[in-house]
Design a protein around this motif. Structure first.
Motif, short mmCIF file in Angstrom:
data_model
loop_
_atom_site.label_atom_id
_atom_site.label_comp_id
_atom_site.label_asym_id
_atom_site.label_seq_id
_atom_site.Cartn_x
_atom_site.Cartn_y
_atom_site.Cartn_z
N VAL A 107 0.82 -1.20 0.00
CA VAL A 107 0.00 0.00 0.00
C VAL A 107 0.86 1.27 0.00
N CYS A 108 2.07 1.20 0.56
CA CYS A 108 2.99 2.35 0.51
C CYS A 108 3.40 2.64 -0.93
N LYS A 109 3.70 1.60 -1.70
CA LYS A 109 4.04 1.78 -3.12
C LYS A 109 2.84 2.33 -3.89
N ALA A 110 1.64 1.84 -3.55
CA ALA A 110 0.43 2.31 -4.22
C ALA A 110 0.21 3.80 -3.99
N LEU A 111 0.50 4.28 -2.77
CA LEU A 111 0.36 5.71 -2.49
C LEU A 111 1.33 6.54 -3.32
N ILE A 112 2.58 6.09 -3.42
CA ILE A 112 3.56 6.83 -4.21
C ILE A 112 3.13 6.90 -5.67
N ILE A 113 2.70 5.76 -6.22
CA ILE A 113 2.25 5.75 -7.62
C ILE A 113 1.03 6.66 -7.78
N ALA A 114 0.11 6.66 -6.81
CA ALA A 114 -1.07 7.54 -6.89
C ALA A 114 -0.67 9.00 -6.93
N HIS A 115 0.34 9.37 -6.14
CA HIS A 115 0.81 10.76 -6.16
C HIS A 115 1.41 11.13 -7.51
N ILE A 116 2.16 10.21 -8.11
CA ILE A 116 2.76 10.46 -9.43
C ILE A 116 1.68 10.61 -10.49
N ARG A 117 0.68 9.73 -10.43
CA ARG A 117 -0.42 9.80 -11.40
C ARG A 117 -1.19 11.10 -11.23
N ALA A 118 -1.38 11.55 -9.99
CA ALA A 118 -2.12 12.79 -9.74
C ALA A 118 -1.39 14.00 -10.31
N ARG A 119 -0.06 13.91 -10.36
CA ARG A 119 0.73 15.01 -10.95
C ARG A 119 0.78 14.91 -12.48
N GLY A 120 0.23 13.85 -13.04
CA GLY A 120 0.20 13.69 -14.49
C GLY A 120 1.53 13.28 -15.10
N GLN A 121 2.39 12.67 -14.29
CA GLN A 121 3.71 12.27 -14.78
C GLN A 121 3.71 10.82 -15.25
N ALA A 122 4.37 10.58 -16.37
CA ALA A 122 4.54 9.21 -16.88
C ALA A 122 5.85 8.60 -16.39
N ARG A 123 6.74 9.45 -15.89
CA ARG A 123 8.02 8.98 -15.36
C ARG A 123 8.45 9.95 -14.27
N TRP A 124 8.92 9.39 -13.17
CA TRP A 124 9.38 10.25 -12.08
C TRP A 124 10.60 9.62 -11.43
N THR A 125 11.64 10.43 -11.28
CA THR A 125 12.84 10.02 -10.56
C THR A 125 13.01 10.96 -9.38
N GLY A 126 13.15 10.39 -8.21
CA GLY A 126 13.30 11.24 -7.03
C GLY A 126 13.74 10.45 -5.83
N ARG A 127 14.04 11.17 -4.76
CA ARG A 127 14.48 10.52 -3.53
C ARG A 127 13.28 10.11 -2.69
#
Length: 199
Positions: A107-127
Motif C-alpha cells: 500500500v505504501c508503493k500504491a500511495l507513491i504511484i497515486a501521487h505520481i499519477r495525480a501530478r500527471g507524470q509518466a516517469r518520475w525520478t526522485g528521492r
C-alpha cells in the motif's frame, strides 16, 4: 484506494507471506507475516491531507528477536529512534522534494504511484525515504517510477543498482499484482471498501 487489503505473496508458486493492510484518509496500518507467523513486519502510519506519511511506527519480529522504530517527518528530514536488543539509536534520512516515505508495504508503493499519477507524470525520478523491513533503518534512495502503458495501469520501479519491480493496477489505482526483483509475485486476494460488511 481506501479500504482493507489482503495480498498473498508467492515464490515459485509456494506461499511465502501474507500481507494485510488498512488504508483510510488519515492512517494506514498493515502487517506482513510468514505462514507460520514467526516473521512479522508491522507498520502504522499517520497521513496528511495529501496522503503523505507524517509519522510511522514499525515493528519487526523474527522468532524471539524483535525490533521497533518510530519516525517523524520534519521539514526535509525523516527523524527516528530505533530500538532493539536493549539499545536505542537515532536515525535520520533525507527526504526528497515530494516527501515520499516507503514503509515496505504494498500500500505504501500504491500511495507513491497515486501521487505520481495525480501530478500527471509518466516517469518520475526522485528521492524516497525507504525503511528496510529487516533492520527498520531508513535511508534516502533515488528511485525511478515508469508508466509502462498509455492507461497508467502498468508501472515499473527501478533503483540505481538495477533492481526492477513491476505493478499492475486496477481502474481505481489499487495494486492487484506486484512482481519484485527476486521473482516473488504478490497478488491482491481480497479487498473490502471501508464501511461495507465482509462476506
Amino acid at each position: 484506494m481506501i479500504g482493507e487489503y489482503r495480498y498473498e505473496i508467492r515464490d515459485g508458486g509456494a506461499l511465502i507471506a501474507v500481507e494485510e493492510s488498512r488504508l483510510d484518509a488519515a492512517r494506514l496500518a498493515g502487517v506482513r507475516r510468514t505462514p507460520d507467523g514467526a516473521n512479522r513486519h508491522e507498520v502504522a502510519a499517520e497521513l496528511d491531507r495529501d496522503g503523505l506519511i507524517t509519522r510511522i511506527e514499525l515493528r519487526y519480529t523474527r522468532g524471539p528477536f524483535a525490533r521497533s522504530a518510530i519516525y517523524e517527518r520534519s521539514e526535509e528530514i525523516l527523524r527516528g529512534t530505533l530500538s532493539g536488543m536493549a539499545a536505542r539509536d537515532a536515525v535520520m534520512a533525507k527526504l526528497g522534494r515530494y516527501r515520499e516515505i516507503d514503509g515496505d508495504l504494498i500500500v505504501c508503493k500504491a500511495l507513491i504511484i497515486a501521487h505520481i499519477r495525480a501530478r500527471g507524470q509518466a516517469r518520475w525520478t526522485g528521492r524516497v525515504a525507504v525503511i528496510d523491513p529487516a533492520t527498520l533503518v531508513a535511508s534516502s534512495r533515488k528511485l525511478t517510477f515508469i508508466r509502462l502503458d498509455a492507461e497508467g495501469r502498468r508501472w515499473a520501479l527501478e533503483t540505481l543498482i538495477g533492481d526492477r519491480e513491476e505493478f499492475d493496477l486496477d481502474a481505481d489505482g489499487r495494486i492487484v499484482k506486484r512482481r519484485d526483483a527476486r521473482g516473488a509475485v504478490s497478488t491482491l486476494a481480497e479487498f473490502h471498501p471501508l464501511g461495507e460488511p465482509k462476506l
